[in-house]
Design a protein around this motif. Structure first.
Motif, PDB file in Angstrom:
ATOM      1  N   PHE A  93      63.592 -90.300  80.959  1.00 55.42           N
ATOM      2  CA  PHE A  93      64.701 -89.432  81.335  1.00 55.42           C
ATOM      3  C   PHE A  93      64.339 -87.968  81.095  1.00 55.42           C
ATOM      4  N   ALA A  94      63.734 -87.678  79.946  1.00 60.43           N
ATOM      5  CA  ALA A  94      63.360 -86.303  79.614  1.00 60.43           C
ATOM      6  C   ALA A  94      62.310 -85.764  80.582  1.00 60.43           C
ATOM      7  N   ALA A  95      61.419 -86.635  81.066  1.00 61.00           N
ATOM      8  CA  ALA A  95      60.364 -86.211  81.986  1.00 61.00           C
ATOM      9  C   ALA A  95      60.908 -85.868  83.367  1.00 61.00           C
ATOM     10  N   GLY A  96      62.026 -86.457  83.734  1.00 59.91           N
ATOM     11  CA  GLY A  96      62.630 -86.165  85.029  1.00 59.91           C
ATOM     12  C   GLY A  96      63.830 -87.048  85.294  1.00 59.91           C
TER      13      GLY A  96
ATOM     14  N   GLN B 101      79.088-102.069  93.424  1.00 54.86           N
ATOM     15  CA  GLN B 101      78.565-101.965  94.783  1.00 54.86           C
ATOM     16  C   GLN B 101      77.169-101.356  94.737  1.00 54.86           C
ATOM     17  N   HIS B 102      76.424-101.560  95.795  1.00 55.22           N
ATOM     18  CA  HIS B 102      75.105-100.945  95.931  1.00 55.22           C
ATOM     19  C   HIS B 102      75.274 -99.597  96.624  1.00 55.22           C
ATOM     20  N   LEU B 103      74.466 -98.627  96.208  1.00 54.83           N
ATOM     21  CA  LEU B 103      74.524 -97.285  96.772  1.00 54.83           C
ATOM     22  C   LEU B 103      73.121 -96.883  97.200  1.00 54.83           C
ATOM     23  N   ASP B 104      72.995 -96.350  98.410  1.00 50.71           N
ATOM     24  CA  ASP B 104      71.673 -95.906  98.836  1.00 50.71           C
ATOM     25  C   ASP B 104      71.473 -94.429  98.505  1.00 50.71           C
ATOM     26  N   ILE B 105      70.223 -94.030  98.514  1.00 47.87           N
ATOM     27  CA  ILE B 105      69.856 -92.670  98.106  1.00 47.87           C
ATOM     28  C   ILE B 105      70.456 -91.605  99.028  1.00 47.87           C
ATOM     29  N   PRO B 106      70.405 -91.766 100.353  1.00 51.25           N
ATOM     30  CA  PRO B 106      71.022 -90.733 101.204  1.00 51.25           C
ATOM     31  C   PRO B 106      72.516 -90.528 100.918  1.00 51.25           C
ATOM     32  N   THR B 107      73.225 -91.603 100.628  1.00 51.85           N
ATOM     33  CA  THR B 107      74.655 -91.472 100.334  1.00 51.85           C
ATOM     34  C   THR B 107      74.870 -90.729  99.022  1.00 51.85           C
ATOM     35  N   LEU B 108      74.097 -91.052  97.990  1.00 48.45           N
ATOM     36  CA  LEU B 108      74.235 -90.331  96.728  1.00 48.45           C
ATOM     37  C   LEU B 108      73.921 -88.848  96.927  1.00 48.45           C
ATOM     38  N   ALA B 109      72.882 -88.537  97.688  1.00 41.76           N
ATOM     39  CA  ALA B 109      72.529 -87.137  97.951  1.00 41.76           C
ATOM     40  C   ALA B 109      73.687 -86.418  98.654  1.00 41.76           C
ATOM     41  N   GLU B 110      74.330 -87.085  99.599  1.00 46.04           N
ATOM     42  CA  GLU B 110      75.492 -86.500 100.285  1.00 46.04           C
ATOM     43  C   GLU B 110      76.627 -86.247  99.307  1.00 46.04           C
ATOM     44  N   TRP B 111      76.897 -87.227  98.448  1.00 48.91           N
ATOM     45  CA  TRP B 111      77.958 -87.063  97.460  1.00 48.91           C
ATOM     46  C   TRP B 111      77.682 -85.865  96.562  1.00 48.91           C
ATOM     47  N   LEU B 112      76.442 -85.743  96.100  1.00 46.72           N
ATOM     48  CA  LEU B 112      76.089 -84.629  95.216  1.00 46.72           C
ATOM     49  C   LEU B 112      76.165 -83.291  95.963  1.00 46.72           C
ATOM     50  N   ASP B 113      75.732 -83.276  97.216  1.00 48.40           N
ATOM     51  CA  ASP B 113      75.812 -82.049  98.017  1.00 48.40           C
ATOM     52  C   ASP B 113      77.262 -81.628  98.253  1.00 48.40           C
ATOM     53  N   GLY B 114      78.137 -82.603  98.366  1.00 47.02           N
ATOM     54  CA  GLY B 114      79.546 -82.322  98.619  1.00 47.02           C
ATOM     55  C   GLY B 114      80.354 -82.102  97.356  1.00 47.02           C
ATOM     56  N   ASP B 115      79.685 -82.068  96.215  1.00 41.51           N
ATOM     57  CA  ASP B 115      80.360 -81.897  94.928  1.00 41.51           C
ATOM     58  C   ASP B 115      81.472 -82.918  94.710  1.00 41.51           C
ATOM     59  N   ALA B 116      81.254 -84.128  95.209  1.00 41.45           N
ATOM     60  CA  ALA B 116      82.232 -85.200  94.994  1.00 41.45           C
ATOM     61  C   ALA B 116      82.315 -85.490  93.496  1.00 41.45           C
TER      62      ALA B 116
ATOM     63  N   ASP C   2      62.494 -94.323  93.543  1.00 44.39           N
ATOM     64  CA  ASP C   2      62.658 -94.069  94.976  1.00 44.39           C
ATOM     65  C   ASP C   2      63.263 -92.679  95.213  1.00 44.39           C
ATOM     66  N   TRP C   3      64.222 -92.290  94.364  1.00 41.60           N
ATOM     67  CA  TRP C   3      64.811 -90.942  94.472  1.00 41.60           C
ATOM     68  C   TRP C   3      63.705 -89.879  94.351  1.00 41.60           C
ATOM     69  N   GLN C   4      62.859 -90.017  93.343  1.00 43.22           N
ATOM     70  CA  GLN C   4      61.788 -89.049  93.094  1.00 43.22           C
ATOM     71  C   GLN C   4      60.789 -89.024  94.249  1.00 43.22           C
ATOM     72  N   HIS C   5      60.521 -90.181  94.834  1.00 45.15           N
ATOM     73  CA  HIS C   5      59.598 -90.266  95.965  1.00 45.15           C
ATOM     74  C   HIS C   5      60.177 -89.574  97.200  1.00 45.15           C
ATOM     75  N   ARG C   6      61.468 -89.829  97.465  1.00 45.91           N
ATOM     76  CA  ARG C   6      62.103 -89.273  98.670  1.00 45.91           C
ATOM     77  C   ARG C   6      62.534 -87.832  98.510  1.00 45.91           C
ATOM     78  N   LEU C   7      62.980 -87.464  97.310  1.00 39.89           N
ATOM     79  CA  LEU C   7      63.571 -86.143  97.077  1.00 39.89           C
ATOM     80  C   LEU C   7      62.956 -85.477  95.850  1.00 39.89           C
ATOM     81  N   PRO C   8      61.640 -85.236  95.854  1.00 43.70           N
ATOM     82  CA  PRO C   8      60.999 -84.663  94.662  1.00 43.70           C
ATOM     83  C   PRO C   8      61.562 -83.289  94.264  1.00 43.70           C
ATOM     84  N   GLU C   9      62.090 -82.567  95.235  1.00 42.09           N
ATOM     85  CA  GLU C   9      62.680 -81.268  94.934  1.00 42.09           C
ATOM     86  C   GLU C   9      64.025 -81.384  94.218  1.00 42.09           C
TER      87      GLU C   9
END
Length: 109
Positions: free
Chosen positions: A35-38, A7-22, A98-105
């Motif tokens: 990968f080593a650079a970021g 399935q396709h997963l969008d960035i906001p959904t992955l961020a929610e999953w990670l925030d929720g410790d899924a 896209d992740w790095q662009h939207r969520l650099p932190e």
């Protein structure tokens, strides 16, 4: 017999999953230097050398998210991993770029 799918997963959904410790397995198939650079925190690098360990260790029943540069090559890897018995496989749309662009932190080096 049906082909294994992902399935396709969008960035906001992955961020929610990670925030929720899924529980999930997060793999990045970009080259080692990129990968080593970021990368997304909690991600493990996946290449030809590390695939056997992933296949041996990763639970097949929890979501598996594949990350690449832009969300294109991750689709092929996700389809292949679905064929290896992972039941809930995702390709991250937009990839790490896209992740790095939207969520650099939320990038870990």
């Amino acid at each position: 017999m049906t082909a294994a799918t992902f399935q396709h997963l969008d960035i906001p959904t992955l961020a929610e999953w990670l925030d929720g410790d899924a529980p999930l397995t997060l793999v990045d198939i970009r080259d080692p230097a990129s990968f080593a650079a970021g990368h997304i925190p909690g991600c493990r690098h996946l290449d030809n050398d590390s695939v056997p360990a992933l296949l041996a260790e990763a639970p097949r029943e929890i979501p598996l998210v594949v990350v690449c540069y832009h969300g294109h090559s991750s689709q092929q890897a996700a389809a292949w991993l679905a064929g290896q018995g992972f039941t809930d496989v995702y390709s991250l749309d937009g990839g790490f770029t896209d992740w790095q662009h939207r969520l650099p932190e939320r990038v870990e080096a």
